[in-house]
Structure formats: C-alpha cells, structure tokens
Design a protein around this motif. Structure first.
Motif, PDB file in Angstrom:
ATOM      1  N   GLU A 174      51.968  25.922  87.592  1.00 32.98           N
ATOM      2  CA  GLU A 174      52.492  27.222  87.977  1.00 32.98           C
ATOM      3  C   GLU A 174      51.578  27.842  89.030  1.00 32.98           C
ATOM      4  N   PRO A 175      52.168  28.374  90.121  1.00 30.29           N
ATOM      5  CA  PRO A 175      51.314  28.982  91.141  1.00 30.29           C
ATOM      6  C   PRO A 175      50.646  30.270  90.650  1.00 30.29           C
ATOM      7  N   THR A 176      51.342  31.007  89.761  1.00 29.92           N
ATOM      8  CA  THR A 176      50.715  32.217  89.231  1.00 29.92           C
ATOM      9  C   THR A 176      50.715  32.182  87.704  1.00 29.92           C
ATOM     10  N   LEU A 177      49.635  32.678  87.154  1.00 30.56           N
ATOM     11  CA  LEU A 177      49.502  32.776  85.706  1.00 30.56           C
ATOM     12  C   LEU A 177      49.385  34.249  85.348  1.00 30.56           C
ATOM     13  N   GLU A 178      50.041  34.621  84.248  1.00 31.17           N
ATOM     14  CA  GLU A 178      49.905  35.987  83.773  1.00 31.17           C
ATOM     15  C   GLU A 178      49.518  35.977  82.317  1.00 31.17           C
ATOM     16  N   ALA A 179      48.419  36.623  82.008  1.00 31.90           N
ATOM     17  CA  ALA A 179      47.980  36.718  80.616  1.00 31.90           C
ATOM     18  C   ALA A 179      47.644  38.174  80.350  1.00 31.90           C
ATOM     19  N   GLY A 180      48.576  38.861  79.727  1.00 40.79           N
ATOM     20  CA  GLY A 180      48.383  40.278  79.475  1.00 40.79           C
ATOM     21  C   GLY A 180      48.202  41.033  80.779  1.00 40.79           C
ATOM     22  N   ALA A 181      47.062  41.719  80.911  1.00 42.99           N
ATOM     23  CA  ALA A 181      46.813  42.547  82.085  1.00 42.99           C
ATOM     24  C   ALA A 181      46.221  41.745  83.246  1.00 42.99           C
ATOM     25  N   ILE A 182      46.041  40.437  83.034  1.00 40.36           N
ATOM     26  CA  ILE A 182      45.371  39.606  84.035  1.00 40.36           C
ATOM     27  C   ILE A 182      46.386  38.742  84.772  1.00 40.36           C
ATOM     28  N   LYS A 183      46.401  38.851  86.111  1.00 41.48           N
ATOM     29  CA  LYS A 183      47.302  38.039  86.932  1.00 41.48           C
ATOM     30  C   LYS A 183      46.461  37.131  87.829  1.00 41.48           C
ATOM     31  N   ILE A 184      46.811  35.837  87.846  1.00 39.24           N
ATOM     32  CA  ILE A 184      46.028  34.879  88.618  1.00 39.24           C
ATOM     33  C   ILE A 184      46.956  34.167  89.601  1.00 39.24           C
TER      34      ILE A 184
END
Ligand code: CA
Length: 232
Positions: free
Chosen positions: A133-143
């Motif tokens: 996945e190009p972007t990861l989202e974990a709660g308030a954290i976006k990568i």
C-alpha cells in the motif's frame, strides 16, 4: 457482533477453571467454542473445526504449547493464535510471538481485554496484506511510503530512514505487539543489532511523534517483549 455467530474459536487450556471462564465469555459474545485440554486433542480438533482463532495456553500436560503451535503451522493450519500466558512467562511469550503467534494476554485478564484482542486478531487475519500500500493509516498517524512523509494529527513529522522504517513496520501491524527480534530483523534486515539500539531509535521516534514522549499514547512498550502501535 459481526460474523461472530459463524466463527469457531478453539480454546487450548488444561486449567479447568480458566477453560470454563473462557468458554462462558466467548459463548456469551456469540462465538462457537471448541475446547481441548491437551495438545494432542487440540491438534485433531483444529483439523475438525477449522477455528477462526486459537487461544493457547503454553503449559499443557502432554506437550509444550509452542510445539503445538509449530505442529499446526507445519500442517498448514494458520489461524491467528493468542497465547494465554502467566505473568512470569516473558521468555515463553517472546518465543511464541517469534514463532508466529499473533498476540498474548497475561493471566488474569479481563473478558473485555480478551475479546478486544480476539477481534483484532480476526480483523488482521481477514485483512488483505498491506505491504505494498502506498499509504498507511494507523489512527492519527498517516504514512506516505512513496514520499517518505509522515503526518501525525495533521502535523508533518520529519523522520530519519530508520525511524521511518520502524514506524512503517509497527503501522503495518497496528494494534499488534511486535517482538524486539521481529522489529530488529524487519528494520535492520538481518544485521544483528542489539535491543539497546532499538530502544534508542524508539525514544527518538517518540520524541517526534508523541505529544508526551515520556507517556506514550501510540508507541507503547510491552515490557520484556517489544512494542505495539496502539490505534484505539
Ligand atoms: Ca497450563
């Protein structure tokens, strides 16, 4: 509870009291429950019932729970496994997690805690792999993996390459504990590094991400085990 009615959970535990507690809690939550008090019976039950997840006590009368975990994996059974551990069994927990167990709960645990861990393990098992996945989202954290950008609660955060890889590894398994060994192997790709090294980078990462680095909200320590990125 979504899907709970159709899912069987296998309890592997020789302590009668604990097994009854687990059975009642899981049945109450709407799961179908299979129970075994020995490793041998657990192995045949796992084949028969095809459980969605296994709750595994490591101290079994006939065989070590670790051996059972490996035997199930060798036979191609790969349901998420949550280790039921006693407080003094840190080495066992680490060994089980390194061998592919998904999570652990420490006795005595609450029903709410156990059910939360089960839901998390089932969700992980159902989820598609998110490695690419190009972007990861974990709660308030976006990568943003392609751009090497991290945004925490709308705030841009600049990370070193090691801090970035560390965060990505934890975010890919958000909610799940990762052992020191798993993180060291994933981030430093096989080069032997010390746990101390990991701790230093984790502290640096916390200073950049956590509102209160000394009391981490997201990057939590599992004492003697490893780290977890909390998303709840
Ligand atoms: Ca036991």
């Amino acid at each position: 509870m979504e899907n709970a009615m159709t899912e069987t959970l296998l309890i592997v535990e020789d302590d009668h009291e604990v097994r009854r507690f687990l059975h009642d809690a899981l049945a109450e939550a709407g799961y179908r429950v299979a129970e075994a008090s020995t490793a041998a019976y657990a192995e045949s039950l796992a084949r028969e019932t095809n459980p969605a997840a296994i709750l595994l006590d490591l101290g079994l009368p006939d065989r070590d729970g670790m051996q059972l975990l490996r035997a199930l994996r060798d036979n191609g059974a790969y349901p998420p496994t949550i280790v039921l551990s006693s407080r003094d069994g840190d080495t066992d927990k680490v060994e089980a997690l390194d061998a592919g167990a998904d999570d652990y709960v420490t006795k005595p645990f609450s029903t709410a805690e156990l059910l939360a861990r089960i839901r998390l393990a089932l969700r992980h098992a159902r989820a598609k792999p998110i490695v690419d996945e190009p972007t990861l989202e974990a709660g308030a954290i976006k990568i943003d993996q392609a751009r090497h950008q991290v945004v925490v609660e709308g705030r841009n955060v600049r990370l070193t390459p090691i801090e970035f890889r560390l965060l990505v590894e934890l975010a890919r398994r958000a909610g799940k504990v990762m052992t020191h060994k798993q993180l060291l192997e994933a981030v430093w790709t096989g080069k032997s590094q010390q746990v101390h090294y990991l701790r230093v980078h984790m502290q640096a990462l916390r200073r950049k991400i956590e509102p209160e680095p000394s009391r981490p909200r997201w990057l939590t320590t599992e004492p003697g085990i490893g780290y977890r990125l909390r998303v709840d």
